[in-house]
Design an enzyme around this catalytic site. Structure first.
Site, PDB file in Angstrom:
ATOM      1  N   GLU A 140      14.046   5.335 -26.569  1.00  9.84           N
ATOM      2  CA  GLU A 140      13.147   4.538 -26.403  1.00  9.84           C
ATOM      3  C   GLU A 140      11.999   5.541 -25.996  1.00  9.84           C
ATOM      4  O   GLU A 140      11.924   6.184 -25.119  1.00  9.84           O
ATOM      5  CB  GLU A 140      13.322   3.541 -25.507  1.00  9.84           C
ATOM      6  CG  GLU A 140      12.037   2.497 -25.188  1.00  9.84           C
ATOM      7  CD  GLU A 140      12.185   1.366 -24.313  1.00  9.84           C
ATOM      8  OE1 GLU A 140      11.586   0.465 -24.354  1.00  9.84           O
ATOM      9  OE2 GLU A 140      13.173   1.467 -23.445  1.00  9.84           O
ATOM     10  N   GLU A 235      10.174  -8.836 -23.488  1.00  8.39           N
ATOM     11  CA  GLU A 235      10.020  -8.065 -22.367  1.00  8.39           C
ATOM     12  C   GLU A 235       8.653  -7.937 -21.896  1.00  8.39           C
ATOM     13  O   GLU A 235       7.904  -6.592 -21.794  1.00  8.39           O
ATOM     14  CB  GLU A 235      10.436  -6.535 -22.831  1.00  8.39           C
ATOM     15  CG  GLU A 235      10.827  -5.589 -21.515  1.00  8.39           C
ATOM     16  CD  GLU A 235      11.486  -4.249 -21.820  1.00  8.39           C
ATOM     17  OE1 GLU A 235      12.621  -4.180 -21.315  1.00  8.39           O
ATOM     18  OE2 GLU A 235      10.806  -3.747 -22.416  1.00  8.39           O
TER      19      GLU A 235
END
Length: 266
Positions: A140, A235
């Site tokens: 990520e 998120e």
């Protein structure tokens, strides 16, 4: 992020009550190596709620102090491996599809080359574990932490290429990509077939969709056109009294591409 006021072991049920059938968690324990009792309680909470744990972070270190992962830290190799053993034990029990392995911040007294070598070794290790259970390892790009070396999708993909393991995928957090200045449509065009998971929050502010400038419907269409059929995880830091008020209940479960349904990060 979305159930921060709910005790951790009650969050899977809170997500189910909100209409979701799948969740993801950051590493859900205070220690990288929790007790067997703690692990059993977490697994039971997910099972009892009847939700699918679609993605799980490996331990990220002291996140509140700004740490972002252990993979590249030469002096934490054993902790990383011990943590991976526990994470994959959970993944095997709960049929987790993706494990997010944060790369690790740059350390002033350790060369970047030494850290990258350690990360390659550790990522190869967990990629082999993922292959054995049919899961993937996510890499990520992040914003907000200057010491974290992966800022763009291309930088994350370069790590995936360096490791060279088939079980590795890009985690496309559309918020982080936007904040860091990535051209998200170009990212999807270039790497759409290598994306293993998607997370969303609006930019600016990291709040719910509709509070910023990201065109999520347009980006979802591009992802779909490139073949993405994985989960879309929420998120963000909610600003409304109902954190899911923007998302009709009928779009929260089932296939994420039947109705652009989403997943909740508990």
């Amino acid at each position: 992020m979305l159930f921060g006021d709910v005790p951790l072991l009650r969050r899977p049920q809170a997500a189910r009550d909100a209409g979701f059938d799948a969740v993801e968690f950051w590493w859900p324990f205070a220690s990288a190596v929790p007790t067997d009792t703690e692990v059993r309680a977490f697994v039971r909470a997910v099972e009892d709620a009847g939700v699918h744990l679609a993605a799980l972070n490996l331990a990220g270190g002291d996140m509140t102090a700004g740490e972002r992962g252990l993979a590249s830290h030469p002096d934490r190799r054993n902790i990383f491996r011990d943590n991976a053993d526990i994470a994959f034990g959970i993944a095997e029990q709960l049929k987790v599809e993706a494990l997010n392995t944060l790369y690790g911040n740059r350390i002033p007294d350790v060369s970047a080359a030494a850290q990258d070598e350690m990360a390659t070794e550790n990522l190869s290790y967990v990629a082999r574990m993922a292959e054995r259970i049919g899961a993937v390892i996510l890499i990520e790009p992040l914003s907000g932490v200057d010491a974290y070396p992966l800022r763009t999708a291309a930088q994350a993909v370069s790590v995936i290429d360096r490791v060279g393991a088939p079980a590795m995928r890009l985690l496309a957090d559309l918020y982080h990509l936007s904040v860091n200045g990535d051209d998200i449509p170009a990212v999807i065009a270039a790497f759409g077939d290598r994306i293993g998971h998607v997370q969303i929050a609006d930019d600016p502010g990291r709040a719910e969709p509709g509070t910023g400038t990201i065109n999520f419907d347009g980006l979802f269409s591009r992802l779909f056109a490139r073949g993405y059929r994985g989960h879309v995880s929420l998120e963000y830091r909610p600003t409304a009294s109902d954190p899911f008020g923007w998302l009709p209940r009928e779009r929260r479960g089932g296939s994420p591409w039947d109705q652009s349904a989403a997943r909740s990060n508990s």
